[in-house]
Every structure is written in structure tokens, then in C-alpha cells.
Design a protein around this motif. Structure first.
Motif, short mmCIF file in Angstrom:
data_model
loop_
_atom_site.label_atom_id
_atom_site.label_comp_id
_atom_site.label_asym_id
_atom_site.label_seq_id
_atom_site.Cartn_x
_atom_site.Cartn_y
_atom_site.Cartn_z
N UNK A 129 -4.81 1.17 -4.30
CA UNK A 129 -5.93 1.35 -3.60
C UNK A 129 -6.68 0.08 -3.84
N UNK A 130 -6.87 -0.91 -3.09
CA UNK A 130 -7.49 -1.90 -3.03
C UNK A 130 -6.56 -3.11 -3.20
N UNK A 131 -6.74 -4.25 -2.25
CA UNK A 131 -5.73 -5.13 -2.12
C UNK A 131 -6.55 -6.44 -2.46
N UNK A 132 -7.47 -6.31 -3.53
CA UNK A 132 -8.20 -7.59 -4.12
C UNK A 132 -7.34 -8.36 -4.94
N UNK A 133 -7.99 -9.33 -5.69
CA UNK A 133 -7.36 -10.21 -6.64
C UNK A 133 -6.43 -9.44 -7.71
N UNK B 222 -9.75 -8.55 6.48
CA UNK B 222 -8.72 -9.59 6.64
C UNK B 222 -8.04 -10.35 5.64
N UNK B 223 -8.94 -10.73 4.73
CA UNK B 223 -8.57 -11.29 3.54
C UNK B 223 -7.68 -10.55 2.70
N UNK B 224 -8.01 -9.26 2.36
CA UNK B 224 -7.33 -8.25 1.58
C UNK B 224 -5.85 -7.93 2.38
N UNK B 225 -5.93 -7.93 3.67
CA UNK B 225 -4.60 -7.73 4.47
C UNK B 225 -3.62 -9.01 4.08
N UNK B 226 -4.26 -10.19 4.30
CA UNK B 226 -3.40 -11.50 4.13
C UNK B 226 -3.07 -11.52 2.78
N UNK B 227 -3.75 -11.16 1.86
CA UNK B 227 -3.31 -11.18 0.37
C UNK B 227 -2.26 -10.20 -0.09
N UNK B 228 -2.19 -8.90 0.57
CA UNK B 228 -1.33 -7.84 0.43
C UNK B 228 0.12 -8.02 1.12
N UNK B 229 -0.14 -8.86 2.18
CA UNK B 229 1.15 -9.41 3.06
C UNK B 229 1.74 -10.80 2.11
N UNK B 230 0.87 -11.44 1.52
CA UNK B 230 1.52 -12.47 0.88
C UNK B 230 2.05 -12.07 -0.63
N UNK C 232 5.61 -4.12 0.83
CA UNK C 232 4.95 -3.03 0.61
C UNK C 232 4.01 -2.37 1.85
N UNK C 233 4.22 -1.05 2.24
CA UNK C 233 3.40 -0.85 3.63
C UNK C 233 1.80 -0.82 3.17
N UNK C 234 1.29 -1.40 4.37
CA UNK C 234 -0.25 -1.09 4.12
C UNK C 234 -0.61 0.22 4.87
N UNK C 235 -1.27 1.06 4.28
CA UNK C 235 -1.49 2.55 4.49
C UNK C 235 -3.06 2.91 4.10
N UNK C 236 -3.34 3.83 4.85
CA UNK C 236 -4.90 4.38 4.48
C UNK C 236 -4.80 4.99 3.16
#
Length: 236
Positions: free
Chosen positions: A14-18, A42-50, A55-59
Motif C-alpha cells: 500500500x503506497x507506491x512511494x520511494x 501519476x508519479x506513483x503510478x509511473x514509479x510502480x510501473x517502472x 505487479x497489478x495496480x489495485x485499490x
């Protein structure tokens, strides 16, 4: 509950921060399966995708429901409401490991999850994160503060070792002091470097950061050595 419980887990973040993306990647590298990650900006989505492209991005509730270990890597100010909100909606599961990364909290902040049968762990890496793959190498040898109930403390320590870190135990009551020590080290060192670089820039010095790097590193290493015990076989 034995340390082996931490062996092969479905890990949700939970949390796609650094911090969250790097620790999730480290756990994946140790053999755990990543079940999902939550990302809002948007920044956290990009970080997760990179960092975690498969890994699926989910609620958030979905991440929690499908995971055996839930990694809560959110700002400390958001943590109490997040834990309580998931308890109110019945998302915590009995026997589920719940791990947060906030420096100033121990496991008391996870009380709503614990009341639902979850197992609380507080693990904080004493490191500054960039949120990139560079951090994975830096985890090796990084010290992690671990706070947990005595019966499950070995699980927290084992997870740290799997990520390449060095665990040390911090009592629940000592977490605020630990957080203050970490914040002091980060804020003062950053402020001093910025001030010194600014003074050098004012006199026209080229590349103030490169000029200061050897000085600052050696000064910090000398200061740290004064607070590190010398081992018997250490020639110093």
C-alpha cells in the motif's frame, strides 16, 4: 508462529512511494510473490510501473484482501487513519502480517488490525531512498529498526535479512526518539551541505558539490567512527 512463516508470502504493498516500491522489489528478489500495489498519483503510478512492471495496480482494499503480508509504505501522518479505515471495512484478516515503515510508530498504531487478528510489525530502514533500482544495492548493510511483539519479532528480523539489511530492535516507547535521531541526521546533513555549496557558489567555485564530496564524506566517516565500537580484530 515461527520465522519460517516469513518464508514464502504473497506480499501486497500500500503506497507506491520511494520506499514501498523498493522494499517490495527487494522482497520479490528474496522469493516472495507480489500480489498487488496501490498507486494514486501519476508519479506513483509511473514509479510502480517502472520498478514493478508485472505487479497489478489495485485499490487499497483489494491489495489487503489478497495478501498474506501487507506492506504499509505511506506517510506517517496517514498511517493511523488508513489502518483504522481498513479495520472499519473488515479488510484485515486473521493471521495476516501487517508491516509499516514509519519511523516514529511502533506497533501500537496497528492496534485496529491486531484486533482483527492480524500480526503487527514495524520496520524502518535507516536510509534515504531515491525510489529507483539504485536503492536495491544500497539496502545491503542498511540498518532497519524492528519493533514487534516478542513472539513474532524473529519474523520481522528475518524479513529485514531477506531484504539485505541488518535488523536491530527498538522498543515501542523508544520509537519517537529513534525517529528524532533519524530526522536530525537527515535534515542537518542536508542543510549543512546546501549552505556550504551555496557559499562556494557565491565565490564562483566550479561544481561545489564535487568539491565538497570528499570533505563531507571523510568528515562524516570520522564522526561515525567515533560512535562505532571497534571490534577486537579491527586494526583501527
Amino acid at each position: 508462529m515461527s520465522p519460517e512463516r516469513a518464508g514464502r508470502l504473497g506480499v501486497g504493498t500500500v503506497g507506491a512511494g520511494r520506499v514501498g516500491t523498493v522494499l517490495a522489489s527487494a522482497l520479490a528478489g528474496a522469493g516472495h510473490a507480489l500480489t498487488g500495489i496501490s498507486a494514486v498519483s501519476a508519479a506513483s503510478v509511473e514509479r510502480a510501473e517502472t520498478m514493478l512492471p508485472f505487479v497489478p495496480i489495485l485499490p487499497v482494499p483489494e491489495v489487503v484482501r489478497r495478501s498474506e503480508l501487507v506492506l504499509l509504505a505511506v506517510p506517517a501522518d496517514e498511517l493511523p487513519d488508513l489502518v483504522a479505515g481498513l479495520a472499519a471495512t473488515g479488510d484485515w484478516q486473521p493471521g495476516q502480517l501487517v508491516l509499516h515503515t514509519a519511523a516514529r510508530f511502533g506497533t501500537d498504531v496497528l492496534a485496529p488490525a491486531r484486533a482483527a487478528g492480524a500480526i503487527p510489525l514495524a520496520i524502518h530502514p535507516a536510509m534515504q531512498f531515491t525510489g529507483t533500482s539504485l536503492d536495491l544495492g544500497r539496502l545491503a548493510g542498511t540498518w532497519f529498526a524492528v519493533t514487534a511483539p516478542a513472539p513474532v519479532l524473529p519474523i520481522g528480523q528475518a524479513l529485514v535479512v531477506e531484504m539485505g539489511g541488518e535488523p536491530f530492535v527498538v522498543a515501542e516507547a523508544d520509537r519517537p526518539a529513534y525517529a528524532e535521531a533519524i530526522e536530525t541526521a537527515v535534515s542537518f546533513s542536508s542543510a549543512i551541505v546546501d549552505q556550504s555549496a551555496g557559499l562556494l557558489g557565491d565565490i564562483g567555485a566550479p561544481s561545489p558539490g564535487r568539491i565538497l564530496a570528499p570533505l563531507v564524506r571523510s568528515a562524516v566517516e570520522n564522526a561515525l567512527a567515533r560512535h562505532s565500537p571497534t571490534l577486537p580484530d579491527d586494526p583501527l
